[in-house]
Each structure stands twice: as C-alpha cells, then as structure tokens.
Scaffold this active site. Structure first.
Site, short mmCIF file in Angstrom:
data_model
loop_
_atom_site.label_atom_id
_atom_site.label_comp_id
_atom_site.label_asym_id
_atom_site.label_seq_id
_atom_site.Cartn_x
_atom_site.Cartn_y
_atom_site.Cartn_z
N CYS A 143 -10.28 -10.28 22.09
CA CYS A 143 -9.68 -9.71 20.97
C CYS A 143 -8.29 -9.03 21.63
O CYS A 143 -7.94 -8.00 21.05
CB CYS A 143 -10.55 -8.55 20.36
SG CYS A 143 -11.30 -7.40 21.48
N CYS A 195 0.83 -1.06 -0.19
CA CYS A 195 -0.04 -0.09 0.00
C CYS A 195 0.83 1.12 -0.11
O CYS A 195 1.93 1.33 0.99
CB CYS A 195 -1.02 -0.02 1.32
SG CYS A 195 -2.06 1.56 1.43
N GLN A 209 -17.86 -8.18 13.99
CA GLN A 209 -16.35 -8.58 13.67
C GLN A 209 -15.97 -7.96 12.44
O GLN A 209 -16.57 -7.62 11.50
CB GLN A 209 -16.44 -10.10 13.47
CG GLN A 209 -16.84 -10.89 14.85
CD GLN A 209 -15.82 -10.65 16.00
OE1 GLN A 209 -14.67 -10.22 15.80
NE2 GLN A 209 -16.28 -11.08 17.12
N ASP A 214 -26.38 -8.60 26.97
CA ASP A 214 -25.74 -7.65 26.38
C ASP A 214 -25.99 -6.27 26.93
O ASP A 214 -27.06 -6.14 27.26
CB ASP A 214 -25.41 -7.58 25.02
CG ASP A 214 -24.20 -6.76 24.20
OD1 ASP A 214 -23.28 -7.25 24.10
OD2 ASP A 214 -24.21 -5.54 24.37
N PHE A 264 -22.07 -10.81 26.60
CA PHE A 264 -21.70 -9.93 25.70
C PHE A 264 -21.90 -10.11 24.25
O PHE A 264 -21.11 -10.40 23.36
CB PHE A 264 -20.06 -9.82 25.87
CG PHE A 264 -19.80 -9.35 27.31
CD1 PHE A 264 -19.72 -8.39 27.89
CD2 PHE A 264 -19.13 -10.57 28.01
CE1 PHE A 264 -19.43 -7.96 29.09
CE2 PHE A 264 -18.85 -10.43 29.42
CZ PHE A 264 -18.86 -9.22 29.81
N CYS A 324 0.00 6.60 6.78
CA CYS A 324 -1.42 6.04 7.57
C CYS A 324 -1.30 5.27 8.54
O CYS A 324 -0.38 4.60 8.56
CB CYS A 324 -2.39 5.55 6.49
SG CYS A 324 -3.48 4.50 7.18
#
Length: 415
Positions: free
Chosen positions: A373, A66, A253, A300, A280, A72
């Site tokens: 995560c 890229c 996701q 949740d 969750f 970035c």
C-alpha cells in the site's frame, strides 16, 4: 501575504506543485496549468501554501461532489476529471519505480472502490463553547470537522455516524478529554463493529451508558481499546468460503472490492503452487482463498488476527492452513525456513518489509508475490529482490483509496 502562482503539475501526494519561484511550492486542491492565489500556512513548512482562489482554472477541473471537500482532511482529490486522475495515479507508480532503477510493465490502474469504504475512523472532541464535534480531522489541523454524512462510505456503514455521535457524547461530557476520541467503525455481516480509543479507564456508569448506546444502535459489538463493552452478535466477514470473526479493531482492506481484487490478483500470480507461504497474513484474506487449492502456512505479528484465521481455517473444503504469530520485522523467515515453499505472498504494512525482503532475496523460492500500500517502500523492497537475482514481472496498481494519493500494488517476482 497573498501570492499568485502557476501550478506546474500534481505531485505524488495529490498537491499541485508550483515552480514559479524556482523552488517547489505545494498547494492542495490545485491542478497543472492553473493560476491561483495562495497564502502562507501559519506553523507549517515554508514550502506549503493555502489556496485562496483559482484565477485560471484547468479544463480538467470539475465540481467536488462532497460539501466537506477542502475542509475535511479525508479526500485530497475530488476536483479532477476521472481519466487524468487515473493516469496521474498510475504514473506515480511508474515514476517511483523508475527512481529506484526498476524497469517493468505497469498495467492500467484497476478501480477497486466498489461500494465505498467499509471501515472508518471518526474523531470526537469538544470544541469552542463546549460544543461536541464528531467527524474527521480538518486539513492540516487537529481540529475536528463535524459531519453527518460521508458520500464515499459503503452503504453497509449506514448508521455509523449516528452511533459515533451517541458514543462520543457520554464519553466527552463526563470525563476530561485532552485529545480526540478515536471511534473505529467496521461494517460486518452482522452489523457495525465499533472500537473506541482514547477514553481512558471507564467507570461503571459510563460502561452502562455505552451498553445502552450499543443496544439502541443495534451494534454487533462495542469495545474500548479492544476490551468488550457489549456484543449482540459476532462481527463476521466473508473471505472466500470462510466466515471470519474479527478481533476488536481488526485491520481490513478498506473496501470489499479492494480485498476481492487484491486476492484475485494474488491467486492468479501464485498459479498452481501447492505449498504457499503467506507473510503479514492478517486475518487471512489471501490465505483463506489460497487454501481452496493449496496448503498454506501463514504468519503475522498480531496474535488476535492469527487466532481468528486459525478458527476460520476449519471451514470445510479448505486445505490445511498452519498459522502462528511471529514478528517478521524482528524475526523474518530465513532461507532454510523458506526452502520448501513453491510461492511466497507478502503484504506488509506501510513501512514495507525490508528485513524480510533481504531474506527472501537470499532464498531459492521460485515465485514471490508482493502486495503493498506504499509505492515508495515497495520500490525499496523490490530493488532488494532484484539485486538478489529475482526478475520483476508486470506491476498492477489498484485504486481502492479513490480520491486520495494512496495506491495499492501487486507484483510477481520469479527466479
């Protein structure tokens, strides 16, 4: 002042780590074994450096794909060959678990990038000379790097950048913006779903202008801070047999492959459980698939997500899904409430689920399936479960955030 450093290894955040001066110095976009020229980064922590030049390159270094890489702030790693990159990402999980005193099998890294990112948050603001810039935040800066193409996006996000520029122009030109607009775009079955944040209240002419933009770019829906500006079609995504209508700004996701991979791993680890608790749960990526074989109870703290799940739960062929909003950080389920479940699945945000993990550790649920995560908070919560008498089985690292240090984890705990 220009320094010359030798990079020892790549750290957990994707930066090269130099031990040349004794203390660790962190240099983005470098690899172990390289000799590099660096400079201090004004206004940043004294252990950070900016890469100026690579004098001696690693044989594992490759050309980034890229043109925005290194400017970035989106991707941290495009300059490393695939196999050593994969080994490094798996090893981040191994080392973090070891630091928490957790010994278990860590499976090979599962690639779940698929077609690319299906959701993206772009920023818009005026720069110098009143020139509008729409793109991603620069590395270590609040500046916005304007882009017209991002090669890691799912083709389903085609048109997202053009739409973001068209949305940002009337908002930034007709009202003062002291901070960047955030323009969240999600690819859905019916087109792009866009939620704009940071604009402040909109006068009627601006609402009209944005409605025209939404029509011109054939957006499924355009909202501002969750408030509807225009909806052409309901923004829906497929989850197993069910079709879910997304709440504005909804969490998903990052990739389709990531969701499907995590859901498959969860389903395998739940096994033949008949009563499953999904904590969750979000809009139901696990609950809706688990309900094909088991009765599911889901919680949740996002009432909008729960409403979307409740609607999708009416899909023919699914077993009952009982779902309700509940703040699991302030009101975690306690052992008596957990008593009747064969398995519990929990997938908390990045901060983990410490309060809920403590209650799970005191329960008698035979199977727990953790999805995370954030390997650091996962290790903390896993330690609580192990100390409570659970045995951790193998951990599976999943790479849906390719080119970044982020890694997903799925693990099974049993009594």
């Amino acid at each position: 002042m220009v320094e010359r450093l030798t990079i020892d290894h790549v750290g957990h955040r994707g930066d090269g780590v130099s031990l040349t001066a004794g203390d660790a110095i962190y240099v983005p976009y470098t690899l172990g074994g390289e000799t590099v020229e660096v400079d201090h980064v004004a206004g940043h922590h004294p252990d950070r450096r900016k890469l100026l030049a690579v004098d001696v390159a690693s044989p594992e270094r490759i050309e980034p794909f890229c043109p925005h890489f290194g400017i970035c702030g989106g991707c941290a790693i495009q300059h490393w060959e695939v196999e050593p990159y994969r080994a490094w990402k798996r090893n981040v999980v191994v080392e973090t678990l070891a630091q928490a005193g957790i010994t278990c099998e860590v499976a090979p890294l599962v690639d779940a990038h698929g077609a690319g990112r299906r959701r993206v948050t772009l920023h818009g603001r005026f720069g110098t000379h009143d020139v509008l810039k729409v793109g991603f935040s620069a590395t270590s800066s609040h500046d916005v790097i304007p882009i017209d193409h991002c090669p890691i996006l799912d083709p389903a996000l085609e048109g997202a950048l053009d739409a973001a520029w068209a949305i940002a122009e009337p908002l930034t030109s007709k009202m003062p913006v002291t901070k960047p607009l955030d323009i969240q775009v999600t690819a859905t079955s019916n087109g792009l779903d866009v939620d704009v944040r940071g604009s402040g209240p909109l006068p009627t002419p601006l609402v009209t202008a944005l409605s025209r933009v939404a029509e011109q770019h054939r957006l499924a829906r355009l909202t501002r801070h969750g408030e509807l500006v225009l909806q052409r079609l309901p923004p829906t995504v497929k989850m197993g047999r069910a079709e879910v209508t997304l709440p504005p700004g909804s969490f998903l996701q990052a990739t389709v492959a990531g969701e499907e991979t995590l859901a498959s791993l969860v389903g395998e680890r739940v096994g033949k459980a008949k009563e499953v608790l999904d904590l969750f749960c979000g809009v139901g990526p696990f609950a809706l698939r688990l309900a094909e074989k088991a009765r599911v109870t889901a919680y949740d703290n996002d009432a909008g997500a729960i409403a979307a799940l409740a609607k999708a739960a009416r899909t023919p062929g699914l077993k009952p899904i009982r779902c309700e909003p509940r703040d699991l950080f302030r009101r975690p389920l306690v052992p008596p409430e957990l008593r009747d479940f064969d398995a519990v699945v929990f997938d908390p945000p990045r901060q983990g689920a410490q309060a809920q993990a403590l209650k799970l550790a005191a329960s008698k649920v035979p199977v727990l399936v953790a999805v995370s995560c954030n390997v650091a908070t996962f290790a903390r919560d896993a330690r609580l479960l192990i100390d409570g008498g659970y045995k951790i089985e193998n951990v599976v690292p999943v790479d849906q955030f390719r080119h970044t240090p982020h890694v997903e984890i799925v693990a099974r705990f049993t009594r």
